[in-house]
Design an enzyme around this catalytic site. Sequence first.
Site, mmCIF file in Angstrom:
data_model
loop_
_atom_site.group_PDB
_atom_site.id
_atom_site.type_symbol
_atom_site.label_atom_id
_atom_site.label_comp_id
_atom_site.label_asym_id
_atom_site.label_seq_id
_atom_site.Cartn_x
_atom_site.Cartn_y
_atom_site.Cartn_z
ATOM 1 C CG ASP A 14 -2.050 0.975 1.163
ATOM 2 O OD1 ASP A 14 -1.949 1.973 0.425
ATOM 3 O OD2 ASP A 14 -3.054 0.737 1.854
ATOM 4 C CG HIS A 16 -3.473 4.708 -0.574
ATOM 5 N ND1 HIS A 16 -3.449 3.381 -0.930
ATOM 6 C CD2 HIS A 16 -4.276 5.332 -1.471
ATOM 7 C CE1 HIS A 16 -4.220 3.205 -1.990
ATOM 8 N NE2 HIS A 16 -4.729 4.371 -2.341
#
Length: 149
Positions: A14, A16
């Site tokens: 991930d 983000h």
Amino acid sequence: MKKATLVIGVIGADCHAVGNKVLDRVFTTYDFRVINLGVMVSQDEYIDAAIETGADAIVVSSIYGHGDIDCLGLRERCIERGVGEILLYVGGNLVVGKHDFAEIEHKFIDMGFDRVFSPSHDLEDVCELIATDINNKFTNCPPQPEEVV
């Protein structure tokens, strides 16, 4: 009294970063010492940082929906590495698809997390809950033998 130390980051593949920066700012404002590992963090990177800094808790974020896969075995890995009692928190968009949050929370509690936070959980409340948990852990610990010099 020393500041409570949190190791934070975004787990797995991930990337983000925005939510991670928000958490860093909120936790720092709330007077935690924050060790921010950034994005794409492995389980062992969290644990290494926790050991190196004497952290009180690990706070795992996941936004891309694969947190259930990326977090699997984290508590067991903490135990293997000698930090099995560390407080573990997880939050974000943790699974792919629409699910009842109670079901997601139950899944992560079964995986050994102390608390599970939805993406919409109030961050001030998150800070207060983590601070309370850390305080309770310190007050419930048996006294340590004094070190002989």
